[in-house]
Structure formats: structure tokens, C-alpha cells
Design a protein around this motif. Structure first.
Motif, PDB file in Angstrom:
ATOM      1  N   ARG A  97     -17.806  58.700 -25.063  1.00 16.94           N
ATOM      2  CA  ARG A  97     -17.132  58.206 -23.864  1.00 16.94           C
ATOM      3  C   ARG A  97     -16.628  56.786 -24.098  1.00 16.94           C
ATOM      4  O   ARG A  97     -17.399  55.913 -24.516  1.00 16.94           O
ATOM      5  N   ALA A 142     -15.848  54.521 -21.950  1.00 14.56           N
ATOM      6  CA  ALA A 142     -16.490  53.545 -21.052  1.00 14.56           C
ATOM      7  C   ALA A 142     -17.809  53.068 -21.643  1.00 14.56           C
ATOM      8  O   ALA A 142     -18.213  51.920 -21.448  1.00 14.56           O
ATOM      9  N   GLY A 197     -17.169  50.734 -24.654  1.00 14.29           N
ATOM     10  CA  GLY A 197     -16.745  49.403 -24.227  1.00 14.29           C
ATOM     11  C   GLY A 197     -15.274  49.125 -24.429  1.00 14.29           C
ATOM     12  O   GLY A 197     -14.794  48.054 -24.114  1.00 14.29           O
ATOM     13  N   ARG A 252     -29.827  44.835  -8.920  1.00 10.93           N
ATOM     14  CA  ARG A 252     -29.279  45.460  -7.713  1.00 10.93           C
ATOM     15  C   ARG A 252     -30.390  45.695  -6.681  1.00 10.93           C
ATOM     16  O   ARG A 252     -30.181  45.483  -5.485  1.00 10.93           O
ATOM     17  N   GLY A 288     -19.534  59.691 -14.870  1.00 13.76           N
ATOM     18  CA  GLY A 288     -18.243  59.029 -14.695  1.00 13.76           C
ATOM     19  C   GLY A 288     -17.565  59.557 -13.451  1.00 13.76           C
ATOM     20  O   GLY A 288     -17.926  60.615 -12.928  1.00 13.76           O
ATOM     21  N   ARG A 338     -10.692  52.448 -13.833  1.00 19.24           N
ATOM     22  CA  ARG A 338     -11.322  53.205 -14.915  1.00 19.24           C
ATOM     23  C   ARG A 338     -12.274  52.292 -15.687  1.00 19.24           C
ATOM     24  O   ARG A 338     -11.891  51.205 -16.119  1.00 19.24           O
ATOM     25  N   GLU A 339     -13.498  52.735 -15.892  1.00 20.23           N
ATOM     26  CA  GLU A 339     -14.474  51.888 -16.586  1.00 20.23           C
ATOM     27  C   GLU A 339     -14.094  51.668 -18.048  1.00 20.23           C
ATOM     28  O   GLU A 339     -14.400  50.618 -18.614  1.00 20.23           O
ATOM     29  N   ALA A 340     -13.439  52.630 -18.675  1.00 22.98           N
ATOM     30  CA  ALA A 340     -13.024  52.442 -20.071  1.00 22.98           C
ATOM     31  C   ALA A 340     -12.028  51.299 -20.179  1.00 22.98           C
ATOM     32  O   ALA A 340     -11.978  50.586 -21.175  1.00 22.98           O
ATOM     33  N   GLY A 379     -13.782  47.913 -19.657  1.00 18.65           N
ATOM     34  CA  GLY A 379     -14.547  47.521 -20.829  1.00 18.65           C
ATOM     35  C   GLY A 379     -16.038  47.665 -20.688  1.00 18.65           C
ATOM     36  O   GLY A 379     -16.787  47.349 -21.596  1.00 18.65           O
ATOM     37  N   LYS A 380     -16.485  48.147 -19.535  1.00 16.89           N
ATOM     38  CA  LYS A 380     -17.913  48.429 -19.432  1.00 16.89           C
ATOM     39  C   LYS A 380     -18.208  49.313 -18.228  1.00 16.89           C
ATOM     40  O   LYS A 380     -17.424  49.382 -17.290  1.00 16.89           O
ATOM     41  N   GLN A 381     -19.342  49.971 -18.315  1.00 17.55           N
ATOM     42  CA  GLN A 381     -19.804  50.771 -17.191  1.00 17.55           C
ATOM     43  C   GLN A 381     -20.462  49.843 -16.182  1.00 17.55           C
ATOM     44  O   GLN A 381     -21.183  48.918 -16.551  1.00 17.55           O
ATOM     45  N   GLY A 426     -22.867  48.705 -12.823  1.00 17.52           N
ATOM     46  CA  GLY A 426     -24.280  48.870 -12.499  1.00 17.52           C
ATOM     47  C   GLY A 426     -24.567  50.188 -11.790  1.00 17.52           C
ATOM     48  O   GLY A 426     -25.561  50.856 -12.065  1.00 17.52           O
ATOM     49  N   ARG A 427     -23.683  50.583 -10.869  1.00 18.09           N
ATOM     50  CA  ARG A 427     -23.895  51.840 -10.152  1.00 18.09           C
ATOM     51  C   ARG A 427     -23.884  53.025 -11.127  1.00 18.09           C
ATOM     52  O   ARG A 427     -24.730  53.915 -11.054  1.00 18.09           O
ATOM     53  N   LEU A 487     -24.551  53.028 -14.386  1.00  9.67           N
ATOM     54  CA  LEU A 487     -25.740  53.020 -15.243  1.00  9.67           C
ATOM     55  C   LEU A 487     -26.959  53.499 -14.474  1.00  9.67           C
ATOM     56  O   LEU A 487     -27.789  54.243 -14.989  1.00  9.67           O
TER      57      LEU A 487
END
Lengths: 251, 251, 251, 251, 251, 251
Positions: free
Chosen positions: D76, D78, D81, E92, F64, F76-78, F81-83, F85-86, F88
Motif C-alpha cells: 500500500r 499510504a 509513505g 488521541r 483505507g 488520499r493518504e498515499a 505521505g502518511k496514514q 492516526g484514525r 492506524l
């Protein structure tokens, strides 16, 4: 005996090629022997957020190494996703050194960005970059004066830099890579045209140095910087097509 | 009339300066008019993970733009923390184009990395980079042959590239920045010495092109590439001190 | 008159609290007045890739600032996604300084990681960190000696650091934040127990300093470092429950 | 013989399912055989900074691959990074292609974002995405017309795309994954309803193609695109509950 | 028998040290046995973009672990370039829990940032952090009341948290690391001074728990939280030099 | 009255579509009303580094949201550049929940990766994802049993999840977005087929809940989960072409 056969107090051949590229307000290829650094000075009509509305200018620097400037290929920082610690340390040094050359309020709300990109590395890239960046800064300011954007030059000091170190027990000036890689200690010195210090950075990884050695190294550096300052002035004496104006740093 | 006064089918002055820097196995400054790209070829005795143990080599490319290669300063990708989409697109194109020049099994388990860094941009940097990178690749392989690391050259094709486009309604060869910025459409063509296509990338942002225009553009490109191939061969005819070997791509 | 009412050559009150936390092989809270830095030394039985198989050890350092160690909250570097230039510069300095204390081959294939985290900042955090990190390194090595992992101590030098600067025209020792923020120039000095220099970093942003001022600042620093070295030795004289062994750095 | 038993000039079965999801202004699941891409068009009442105040709109695209759209799981982006070079290249292509369908000033200061997410991949995902994104763009604009936000449609062209390539020596249309993975060369062609070219991207990794082959491939592509354009129009002929308006691209 | 010899319903010794550092509006070192967390509350006169102009305040939290707070060194998140999933999850939780203590409109357009940094970890760091952060929030608000920035306290609830779990088949209160590492299940409970729940997070990795066990764990937690609330109030009863004002959360 | 006219204890219509895509070992589209999540289970013949050589398997999850799964487009998280907190937090929850279904040693040194991608969101995406991921895990294991890679199923529990909350003062089951956005409190409950709890996550942002409310919510959740478990079993009763084997989780 130095690998290059130079005397302990001898600089490598110096060359400053102005207008090396055409787009930048100042563009200088500086050569200290085989070390070649392209220094460009770019002028923008704005300042960083922390200076907004203060009526003064700013100068900042960025440093890079082309991947094959070195004898082994160095991975590209843009690919690795960040600038390394060494790069950040060097560009912070260049920025501080050149800000010492300027009267920032006299620059107005403008930012000069110095890009120092090493095309070929043979030791002493950061001090070559500082010495070349000063000439590029001079030319960028000359452009502002020529266009009428500035009435008076804010370039109040001339700045040059050199490295010194203890190589096989002997203090030497302007270390090349063969010396630098095996030096006992290493010092970068930045001075202005009055002989005052802007930066002194001495490192003795794997060794230490005494106060007496320190004093000798500073003497060597001061003499070397005198020669570099003279070479900068000589380079400025050449007329640049449609740009060069006045020798405001010659006095 | 083109801004540069060139005929529609006229290239800009070409120059290939070999051994422009000293560390890389191949180092070429390529100039298409005011566009200047430093292409270095570095040889490493290993291949990426996906090729380990397959008994073949690899070639990859990276592309960069010095911040003040452009008329406005372009932010440094190392500072922004990543390479942009345009950079990735260009370096993938350069890599694919030059891999077409090589017999990868004949290279052995080695990787050639091409670094194409634009010192000054005036349109057509990616096609200049491909044309220069081929000469750098040639010289890197000549180094491997000279040292005995390779007995036979794996360089099986000669590769060059040029841009063509429709400028103010007229098909033209080798667009410079003044033309590129206002072109109706733009095509990058990569070919080998036999006249076969390696890549064709036509884009018509803000416009479209007909099949007839397409055919004329391909003809223009094919003629331009013939001239570039000849210039590459001429550059190789000069003996390099202790490196150049044979015109293995001339046949 | 200094804001803290100190004499020009007077250090702030020093305190080294050993075993401040329980997990690390060495854990020292160092205080230079209101500047408080937690220095932990962690030992790992491996070395970085570039040293594998060389039969020697390594020491590296990381530096951090708790967000509210400062009078205005400093954004957390973990949240911003990278360490800033200042952080990288400081942790490189700490690492170089402490490596000068060690005989790396004598450490064996182990890495000591020094984590210097500023709980409260009032100027001079990097020199406090170096001075505290030396005590933490000492204790980590004492742990290795006590467990029999090492037979001989590789700690061959004692290391301490201090800042000096010109404040309102007068050279002063150990600047606090009120002085540092308005100092004309600033120098960080790292020395060993024999009076030799490990690092000298002088910066004169917004000003410059003469050779004469430089000499006075080095004298001030040397005297201050003598006091810090004595305070380190005094701290080591206290027996630590189940850990402290011998005063191998006292000689 | 093609693995799918298709004739060389035969497309895979096409399907456009409009209103596949409920939130987006346009939402189309496009299927080219087993390749399934969800294309959504989102309208925002603002433009990127570089277009502010210019009185025109913008269209941009993003492309993604669900991790198990492929036969081996693809990590993925995401999580890694960043978006890879292939993703950036594809989404730039989609964006340029669809901007060619629009009269951007006619869109007003709005941005259409096309998200093309591959649910299942079997070759040709980028050309399927372009063909589906055009239908999603149509529906998003129909929404703007229906709400009265726009009085006239800015959709001035119909756009579709297909891949062609040389598979085992024979030119074929609309390659599936089994063909694509072993194709000698590969070309993506984007055209409008008048038969003019928007993009042509031909790649011959591991091979090259002649001018004659090139011409045959373009013919194949032009015929295939005619069929896709017809399928798009057929899909638009179905009335969408509360949305579809007019066949503004049919003429 | 618990490793610490505690009864199943016994908390570890609690300690709240207020004004642990000097710069923050609220600064509390909270200790639950060997778990030590520094909680600072910083007040800024602005709110995040999504709340601008709404006439209400905000509270957010960040969590960190000093690298050697743990028995094995934990890599620094600033060096790794991002906060991990566990960190984000914890911060969080802290933020949500403390927002439940505040009347956000009563705070005005201000943001309180809670930084919870673990100096030493021995299980239960997140619940210790919440319990300590409440005291820090109290002190930050007392600062605003003392300065006249606020006339009425927006701190409308008292908040504390504790962990409970099933250790070797027996429900226990306030797990330390030795218990936590081998617990069958684990639950974090956050409550206010009225006995209502703010958060309940029960996890049974490697196990599950019945409704009956769940009820016993909630009872244990409720009793433990009563003791923590009392300890918070006792800590507030001590006068802080120039800061503490009133026991607005005591009623 | 609920916006959807449902009774307080009424689930939305449930649907599990197995083999929704063709490449993954398990591929399930789960629908809870308008919430649609694609859950794929991928099997790899390796485990993460921390489990190497332990003779057991692993299960992990990623989550996702397609950008336009939501009523406003979510970046879009991609691209960012990162996912977040929600994300994860949710994917950690899914992973823990499904690991509770498996006998990890019985899986052998394999990793199952669950990708849960939300095609359309209308509240309750994380609990729908868990419920669908269990069916996908079942099918992936059936594939391993069918191929003979495993002789006995390691799927030892059936797992399902649902959300409950207090909406306008009344406890309700399976909140949709209209309810979730204004709910007083919210709880996600994960249970197995024996009625034991795997996870309970109750949050009362902007409110709190009493022990009595808590008990009612758990009762509602337990009843809802019974219905979901039945729907999962019904979905498994349908024969899948060449894959489905046995109802190993029914007993």
C-alpha cells in the motif's frame, strides 16, 4: 611532504568564473584545485514568515553534492527523501557566514538564496562554497543596484573561508581530500576583510589539539584568507557584460 | 519565424564535452544550445535485489535540476523531501531508453547509474540528457573494457533523442524554452542507430494533433536524431587520455 | 552586569544526578543552573554496518528537546516528521566529542548510544549534554566492567564542555538564555582532562570577533572546563548502589 | 493466438456502471474484461493556488491500486509513505487527458478531482481509467448543470484510450495482463471523438519498433477507440435517476 | 501473587509533583510506582483551522517515550521520521479524555496542548499520563484565571484513569510491566468525578473475557479511580508559589 | 425516531459477497446498509522479523478509505505521505480482533494480510470491516486447506463486530452516519461465537455514560453480534466455485 607537493602554507590554484550560468542574479563557479562548486545567488522579493513586516532582508543557503562529485557515488538526497546531517550543518554555516557580509535592513524585504552545488569534490567544499558564494552575492547585489531596485549596496563586508589542519603532525593550509581523509584535526575558518573572525570550527575526531597548535592553525588560516580575498577582488575587477557595476567591496 | 531564427528542421548547436568531471567512469556535459546537462555514468559491482543471481546487469537513471538552472528558482527536491512527478517520469524515461542500448546479460552482475543533472535549462532537458547519457554510458563501458573487467562490449545500440512540436501551427525540431512554453503540442522521440523507435511520447495539452501532423513530426524527429547520432560519433572520435578504446557503436 | 548577577568567569551551579532513571546502563541528569538534560547511555552488542567485522566499537548520540523545555512551546520533531538542522548539528557534535573519550577498539563490537533529552532549557544545552553524557558513558562502562563483559576500561579521556561568549562587550563564561539571546558572539568549547581541545565552534552571527577576543574566550573556557571536570569527578566519588566500580578517569 | 482467444483487433468486453457509489458527483465502475477501475469525479468550488483569480477551472487526477488488485499483493502506498513513480506517471497522464476534454474557463473557478482506483487489475488499467473517468466527468458536469451552477456544459470533447502492442510479433489491441507481461512493445493512445490524438506513449523496453509497425499500431488503436467512444455514448443513453441531463458529447 | 506483592485491588504508590519544570503553564511529574511521566500543559491564543471563528477553545495531546524509558532502548520517533501507531492511538485517547474535562466554549479561542513524555516506563503509561495531564490542565487554567485572561474556570470535570486486567486468571488493578506483559486481557478506563465513563478500552489479545469478568474489572477500575481522584485533589491542596488559585475541581 | 426509521435494536441490511475480486485468497464485499467495505485476505509464506523461527504464523490488517467513499472528498493518504492516526487506530483494532480468531501456531510460518478498503462509508466502517474480514480469513484458510498446505484449520473462533451508541438519549444498535455524527457516545464491540468479548472500545466525546447505560449498550451489541454471526454462517453455506470446503467455524 604533502601529496600535492605544496608547501604547508600554500593554497591550491584558485579560480572564480563569474556568470557561469545565465539565469541567476549571481552565478559563480569557484575552483580550489580540483574542488569545483557552482554558487548561484537568487533574489526574491519576499522574506520568510518570521521576518514579515520588519523592513529587513534575509539570506539563506542550500548545499548539495552531485552524486558523482565524489570518488564513490553518493546517494542523491532527493531520492533518500531528506538532507543529511552533514548537508544541513554545511548550509547553516554558509548562511551564517554570508549574512555577516550584509546589512540586512539595507537589503529591504528581499531574500537572497545561495545554492552551492558541488560538481567535483576534492576536500574543502564548504570553504570553497563560502568564498564563491560571496562573489555570487556581490553580483546579485550589483544586479539590484543596476536595476535601481537598491540605491546603496548593503554588502558591508567581504567574506572568505579556508580549511586548515594538522597533517602527519604538521599544520597545513587548504587541505585536499588526500590530506583531509587522514588529517589529525581539521578546522574551518571564516573571516572578513578586516581580519575579524566570523566562524571558527575546529574538530579533532580521533585526536585532539593543543592551544599552541590552535594558534599556528589560526595564523595559517588568516594568511590563506588574505590571498583568497585578493583573488575575489581580482575576479570582480573584470567587467561582466551588462552587469558589473562598482567595486563596492574593493575599498 | 522561430524566436531563435532557426529553420523549422534545424537543431540548436550541439556539444558533447567528455571527461567533464574526473571521478565518474563516464562524465559528459551535453549542450543543446543553452540547455546544459551533466551526465555521469557510475559502475557498481552489484545489481538490485530483484535481479540477484540472474547473471545479468542493470542500468538505472536519476534526474535533477539545480535550483537555479531555471529562470525562476525551482525549490530543491532534497529540501522538499521527495522527487516530484515530473522528475520521476523523466528519470524512468532515461532509464528505459538507455537500457535499450545495452545487452544486459553481457554487462554481467553490474549496475550502471546515470545521473543527469541540469546545470542550465532552456527546453529539451530530457532529450539532451538521453543523448548525453549515451556517450557517458559508452565511456563507462570503455573503462570496463580497458581494465579487462569486460572482454566484449555489451553496448549493442546507439541511442539519441530529440523533441519536436507544433509551434504557432508549424512543426519544428528541437524546441527551446521560448517555443516549448507556448507550443500547441510536444513530442519526445528516442531512436536507435537503425532508425527504430525506442520511445515516442506525444502530449497535446491544450490542443490535439492529427495523424498527418503526427507523421510530419516523426519525420522531423528522425532527421534530427540522425544529426545527433553523428555528433555523438564525432565526439567519440576524439581520443580521451587513458580511456577511450574503440568505436564499438559506429558499425 | 550579567542578568544572573554572576561574575564574568563564574559558572552556574552544577549538579550531576546519577541513576536518574533505572533502565539505562548509564543515566545522568545534568543541571547547569536551570538547564536540565537527561543523558542516558545504552549499550548494544552490535555495531553499525560500516564497522562490521572490524573488531572495534562505536558511540553515537541523539539529542532532543521536550516540547515545553523552552519558554515558547517547540513543535515536536516526531510530529513534524524529521529532526531539524540544529538537532542534527548538536547530536553530531555530542557524538564526536564523546568518541574522543573512548578507545574504540577497546570497547569491542559494541555501540554506546547517548540520548540527551532536554527537560528544561536555559542556554548551553549542548555543552551541558556533553558534560553529562561523559558521566553517563562512564557509568555504562562501569556496568560492562562489573559484569565482566570488559576487563579493561576503554574510557581513556575525561571530556567536558562549556559555552563562552561576548555579552554586551564583555567576555563571559557559561551563558544562560538571557545572555545567549543577545550575545554578540558565542563559542562552544570541548576539552579533555589534559587541556587539549576536542572541538571549538565559534559563531559570530550579527557580529565578528577579533583574535584578541578569541584568546580571552578560550582562556575563560579552559578555566570553566577545569571546574566542570572537577565536578564530574566529585559526582563519581559517590558510590552508586550495585554499580560504581572504580575511578578509572581520575588519574 | 492470443491467450484470451481474441482476434488481434478485438477489445475485451466493456462495461460502464454509472452511479456505482453514491457520494461522488460522478461515479463510474469501468470494466475492460477483468480490469475493474472505480472512477469518481469530485467537484470543489476552488482552484489550486497557481490559478487563483484567473477565472478558470482545473481538473486533476489521482490513481491508486488496491493492494490485492494484483495477483501478488502490492504494498500500500499510504503505508510506504509515498506514491511510486508509476503511480505519479499514470495520474499525470489521466489528468492531462481529461483536461483536453474540458473548456477550463467554461468550468468557472472549480476543480474536478478524478480518483481512479483499481479494484482488480488485468492489464490496461490506465487506459480503462481514462475511458471511465470521462464518463464520471460527464456525470459530474451534468450535476452542475442540473443544479444550475453552470448554464452551459464545458465538456467540449469526448475522450477515450486504449493500449496496443506487439505480442509475439503480431500487433494486437487492448492487451490483457498475460499479453502485457510478455509484449515486445506497448503503446497507450488517447484520442478524442474527432480522431485527433491527445497522448501517444509508446515504449519498447527490451525491443524497438519500426515506423511501419508504429503505423499499424496507431490504426488498431484508432479503431478500438471508436468502439470505446460508442460504448461510452451508449452508457450515457441510460437515464440516471435525478442526474443525467443531455448528451452534450454525442454530437 | 502479584510480582509486586500488591493486593489485587491495590494501586502502586502515586505521586503528583507540580511545577516540575518552569516554563509551562502547567507542569506535573506523575508517578505510578516506577512509571514516571512528565505532563506539561501549554496555552496558545489560537485554535486549529477547523475551529476558527467558532468562539470556542480546543485541547490536544502529544505523547512520547524517551528512548531509554524502556528496558530495551526504543528507537526515537523523530529519527524514524514518524510517530508509530501506538503513539498516535495513545495521544488521541489522552486528548479525548481531557477534552471531556473542559467546557470548550468557556476556554475562549485558545488551545491547550498537553505533552506527555514518559521518562521511565513500568506499565500503565497512558493512564498515568491522563491522570497527570488533568493536574497540568488544572494548573494551566489556574494561570489563565490568575492573569485575568479568564474570569470563570472552564474546567467542569475532574478526570482520572487506570488500567485493570486479568493476570494469571485473577482480576487486578493498575498493572505494572511485569503483569502487563503476560496479562490475559487488559482494559484502560477513564472516568470523571461523578463516576461516569469517558472511555473504556478493553483488549483481550491472545484471550477473551466474559461479561462477568468485564463487570468485575469495571468495579476494580471504579474504586481505583476514586483513589486517584483523591490523590489529585490532595496534590492541588498544596499551594504553588505564585500560581495556584482555587480548588475549582474539588466540589 | 432514528433517521433510518429502524427500531433501536435493529441492524441495517447485511450482505456478504464472497469472491468479489479474483486474485486474493479471500475476497469479500461486506455491506451494512450503505456502508460497503472490500475485505481481501492475502496469504504469504513468511512472517515478520520478530517472529522468524518461532514456528507460528501472523495476521495483520491495513485499512483505507477511497477518497470519495465519504460525502466530502477525503485526501488520499498515499498523497499526504502518511496514514493518519484514525487509520492506524482502526487497522490495529482489526488486526487484534482477527488474531483472536486464529490459532497462530496452527497457521505455520505464514502471514495473512487483511486489506479493508472502504468503497462507500455510511458509519460503522471499522465494525463492518471486522465482520467482513472474518469471512475473508475463512476463505483464505479454506484455500490453504484445499491445496493441502494445511491439514487442519487454525480458525478456532468466529468473530464479528458492531457499533452501539446513545442517540438523542436512547441506546441504539448499528449507528449509521447520520446517527454517528450526532451521537452522545459511541462504542465498538467485538465478540466471538461463544459470547466472549475480544474488544470493547467506548468513547464519550462531548458526553459521558453511566454504568447503567454501559450495560444496556453491551446487551444491544451482544444481540446484534448474534445476528451478524448468523449472517456470516449463512454466507459460508453457499458453495464457492472451486474453493469452499467446510464449515470449520460453525461447531
Amino acid at each position: 611532504m604533502r601529496p600535492s607537493q605544496r608547501r604547508p602554507d600554500q593554497l591550491r590554484p584558485l579560480r572564480f568564473t563569474r556568470s557561469f550560468t545565465q539565469h541567476a542574479e549571481g552565478s559563480v563557479l569557484v575552483e580550489f584545485g580540483a574542488t569545483r562548486v557552482l554558487c548561484t545567488a537568487s533574489v526574491a522579493a519576499q522574506v520568510p514568515p518570521f521576518l514579515k513586516g520588519r523592513g529587513q532582508g534575509w539570506l539563506t543557503a542550500e548545499y548539495g553534492l552531485l552524486p558523482r562529485a565524489t570518488s564513490e557515488r553518493t546517494p542523491r538526497e532527493a531520492t533518500r527523501g531528506k538532507q543529511g546531517g552533514r548537508t544541513l550543518e554545511i548550509q547553516r554555516l554558509i548562511g551564517r557566514s554570508l549574512r555577516a557580509a550584509l546589512d540586512l535592513p539595507g537589503l529591504g524585504e528581499r531574500t537572497i538564496t545561495l545554492d552551492c552545488d558541488v560538481l567535483q569534490a576534492d576536500g574543502g567544499t564548504r570553504t570553497a562554497a563560502i568564498s564563491g558564494a560571496w562573489v555570487a552575492t556581490h553580483d546579485a547585489i550589483a544586479t539590484l543596484l543596476a536595476s535601481g531596485a537598491l540605491a546603496t549596496s548593503p554588502l558591508v563586508h567581504q567574506v572568505a573561508a579556508v580549511s586548515v589542519g594538522v597533517y602527519r603532525g604538521e599544520p597545513v593550509l587548504d587541505l585536499d581530500y588526500a590530506e583531509d581523509a587522514t588529517a589529525d584535526s581539521d578546522m574551518n575558518v571564516v573571516m572578513d576583510e578586516t581580519g575579524r573572525f566570523i566562524e571558527v570550527q575546529g574538530t579533532a575526531e580521533g585526536c585532539t589539539f593543543s592551544r599552541a597548535e590552535f594558534d599556528i592553525l589560526l595564523d595559517l588560516a588568516a594568511n590563506g584568507i588574505d590571498e583568497i580575498l585578493a583573488a575575489q577582488r581580482a575576479a570582480l575587477a573584470d567587467t561582466l557584460p551588462d552587469r558589473d557595476l562598482a567595486g563596492e567591496a574593493n575599498g
